[in-house]
Design a protein around this motif. Structure first.
Motif, PDB file in Angstrom:
ATOM      1  N   MET A   1       0.841  -1.184   0.000  1.00  0.00           N
ATOM      2  CA  MET A   1       0.000   0.000   0.000  1.00  0.00           C
ATOM      3  C   MET A   1       0.881   1.241   0.000  1.00  0.00           C
ATOM      4  SD  MET A   1      -2.982   1.505   2.368  1.00  0.00           S
ATOM      5  CE  MET A   1      -4.061   0.924   1.144  1.00  0.00           C
ATOM      6  N   ASP A   2       0.502   2.254  -0.764  1.00  0.00           N
ATOM      7  CA  ASP A   2       1.216   3.519  -0.829  1.00  0.00           C
ATOM      8  C   ASP A   2       0.842   4.347   0.403  1.00  0.00           C
ATOM      9  OD1 ASP A   2       2.218   6.038  -1.314  1.00  0.00           O
ATOM     10  OD2 ASP A   2       1.494   6.145  -3.364  1.00  0.00           O
ATOM     11  N   THR A   3       1.786   4.466   1.319  1.00  0.00           N
ATOM     12  CA  THR A   3       1.520   5.155   2.581  1.00  0.00           C
ATOM     13  C   THR A   3       1.168   6.617   2.372  1.00  0.00           C
ATOM     14  OG1 THR A   3       3.137   3.674   3.589  1.00  0.00           O
ATOM     15  CG2 THR A   3       2.416   5.520   4.911  1.00  0.00           C
ATOM     16  N   LYS A   4       1.826   7.282   1.417  1.00  0.00           N
ATOM     17  CA  LYS A   4       1.536   8.700   1.183  1.00  0.00           C
ATOM     18  C   LYS A   4       0.084   8.898   0.761  1.00  0.00           C
ATOM     19  CE  LYS A   4       2.886  12.964  -1.010  1.00  0.00           C
ATOM     20  NZ  LYS A   4       1.834  13.634  -0.330  1.00  0.00           N
ATOM     21  N   LYS A   9      -5.416  10.665   2.044  1.00  0.00           N
ATOM     22  CA  LYS A   9      -6.840  10.329   2.121  1.00  0.00           C
ATOM     23  C   LYS A   9      -7.322  10.428   3.568  1.00  0.00           C
ATOM     24  CE  LYS A   9     -10.629   8.607   0.304  1.00  0.00           C
ATOM     25  NZ  LYS A   9     -11.497   9.448  -0.484  1.00  0.00           N
ATOM     26  N   LEU A  10      -6.515   9.955   4.483  1.00  0.00           N
ATOM     27  CA  LEU A  10      -6.858   9.962   5.898  1.00  0.00           C
ATOM     28  C   LEU A  10      -7.059  11.386   6.427  1.00  0.00           C
ATOM     29  CD1 LEU A  10      -7.010   8.252   8.561  1.00  0.00           C
ATOM     30  CD2 LEU A  10      -4.578   8.668   8.787  1.00  0.00           C
ATOM     31  N   CYS A  11      -6.214  12.295   5.996  1.00  0.00           N
ATOM     32  CA  CYS A  11      -6.252  13.672   6.510  1.00  0.00           C
ATOM     33  C   CYS A  11      -7.248  14.571   5.773  1.00  0.00           C
ATOM     34  CB  CYS A  11      -4.869  14.291   6.422  1.00  0.00           C
ATOM     35  SG  CYS A  11      -3.678  13.477   7.495  1.00  0.00           S
ATOM     36  N   TRP A  16      -6.839  18.215  13.046  1.00  0.00           N
ATOM     37  CA  TRP A  16      -6.457  17.633  14.339  1.00  0.00           C
ATOM     38  C   TRP A  16      -5.864  18.717  15.220  1.00  0.00           C
ATOM     39  CZ3 TRP A  16      -8.620  13.139  14.437  1.00  0.00           C
ATOM     40  CH2 TRP A  16      -8.697  12.366  13.285  1.00  0.00           C
ATOM     41  N   GLU A  17      -6.223  18.702  16.489  1.00  0.00           N
ATOM     42  CA  GLU A  17      -5.712  19.680  17.445  1.00  0.00           C
ATOM     43  C   GLU A  17      -4.257  19.368  17.776  1.00  0.00           C
ATOM     44  OE1 GLU A  17      -8.110  19.516  20.950  1.00  0.00           O
ATOM     45  OE2 GLU A  17      -9.945  19.454  19.798  1.00  0.00           O
ATOM     46  N   ASN A  18      -3.354  20.216  17.312  1.00  0.00           N
ATOM     47  CA  ASN A  18      -1.935  20.106  17.630  1.00  0.00           C
ATOM     48  C   ASN A  18      -1.328  18.736  17.312  1.00  0.00           C
ATOM     49  OD1 ASN A  18      -2.128  22.700  18.791  1.00  0.00           O
ATOM     50  ND2 ASN A  18      -2.871  21.807  20.681  1.00  0.00           N
ATOM     51  N   THR A  19      -1.928  17.986  16.457  1.00  0.00           N
ATOM     52  CA  THR A  19      -1.402  16.669  16.132  1.00  0.00           C
ATOM     53  C   THR A  19      -1.194  16.583  14.636  1.00  0.00           C
ATOM     54  OG1 THR A  19      -2.643  15.723  17.963  1.00  0.00           O
ATOM     55  CG2 THR A  19      -1.822  14.190  16.327  1.00  0.00           C
ATOM     56  N   GLN A  20      -0.035  16.112  14.228  1.00  0.00           N
ATOM     57  CA  GLN A  20       0.268  15.995  12.813  1.00  0.00           C
ATOM     58  C   GLN A  20       0.293  14.522  12.424  1.00  0.00           C
ATOM     59  OE1 GLN A  20       4.092  17.772  12.487  1.00  0.00           O
ATOM     60  NE2 GLN A  20       3.342  19.829  12.858  1.00  0.00           N
ATOM     61  N   ILE A  21      -0.211  14.228  11.260  1.00  0.00           N
ATOM     62  CA  ILE A  21      -0.113  12.881  10.715  1.00  0.00           C
ATOM     63  C   ILE A  21       0.695  13.001   9.440  1.00  0.00           C
ATOM     64  CG2 ILE A  21      -1.349  10.904   9.760  1.00  0.00           C
ATOM     65  CD1 ILE A  21      -3.781  11.752  11.334  1.00  0.00           C
ATOM     66  N   GLU A  22       1.724  12.215   9.336  1.00  0.00           N
ATOM     67  CA  GLU A  22       2.526  12.274   8.120  1.00  0.00           C
ATOM     68  C   GLU A  22       3.152  10.919   7.821  1.00  0.00           C
ATOM     69  OE1 GLU A  22       6.664  14.111   9.694  1.00  0.00           O
ATOM     70  OE2 GLU A  22       4.961  15.469   9.708  1.00  0.00           O
ATOM     71  N   LYS A  23       3.568  10.777   6.603  1.00  0.00           N
ATOM     72  CA  LYS A  23       4.242   9.566   6.152  1.00  0.00           C
ATOM     73  C   LYS A  23       5.615   9.496   6.812  1.00  0.00           C
ATOM     74  CE  LYS A  23       6.169   7.714   1.918  1.00  0.00           C
ATOM     75  NZ  LYS A  23       6.458   8.025   0.547  1.00  0.00           N
TER      76      LYS A  23
END
Length: 112
Positions: A1-4, A9-11, A16-23
């Motif tokens: 699966m392509d994580t990026k 898609k997830l974001c 999100w409050e002060n939370t980052q989601i990244e590859k």
């Protein structure tokens, strides 16, 4: 699966409050930055993965900032090595930031 693509898609449409989601290429998974709602974000990501049929803890691992960077636990030689491994497996599943750590037993034999 392509994580990026998964992270994009997830974001989509989420703030999100002060939370980052990244590859996270180094760790082969998703990196969730430290924030006030980090556990909530982890739970959301896990539920989203479930809806896509992605096997938890296998295809994409989730790592959380602000906690010990434990990626693997090796149970040392001992008479109850397997019992200790099972105990650690149970414990890690109760702690959201440790769920994706790998646990294995050492191949070094026990010496008398």
């Amino acid at each position: 699966m392509d994580t990026k693509k998964f992270v994009d898609k997830l974001c989509e449409g989420k703030e999100w409050e002060n939370t980052q989601i990244e590859k996270d290429d180094k760790r082969k998974g998703i990196y969730i930055g430290e924030g006030t709602n980090q556990e909530e974000v982890v739970e959301f990501v896990e539920k989203y993965m479930e809806t896509l049929g992605i096997s938890e803890q296998e295809e994409i691992k989730i790592w959380c900032d602000g906690h010990l960077p434990i990626r693997e636990i090796v149970v040392g030689p001992g008479e109850k090595q397997e019992e200790m491994k099972e105990s650690l497996e149970h414990f890690k599943n109760t702690v959201y930031w440790l769920r994706y750590a790998d646990i294995r037993v050492s191949r070094i034999p026990l010496r008398d």
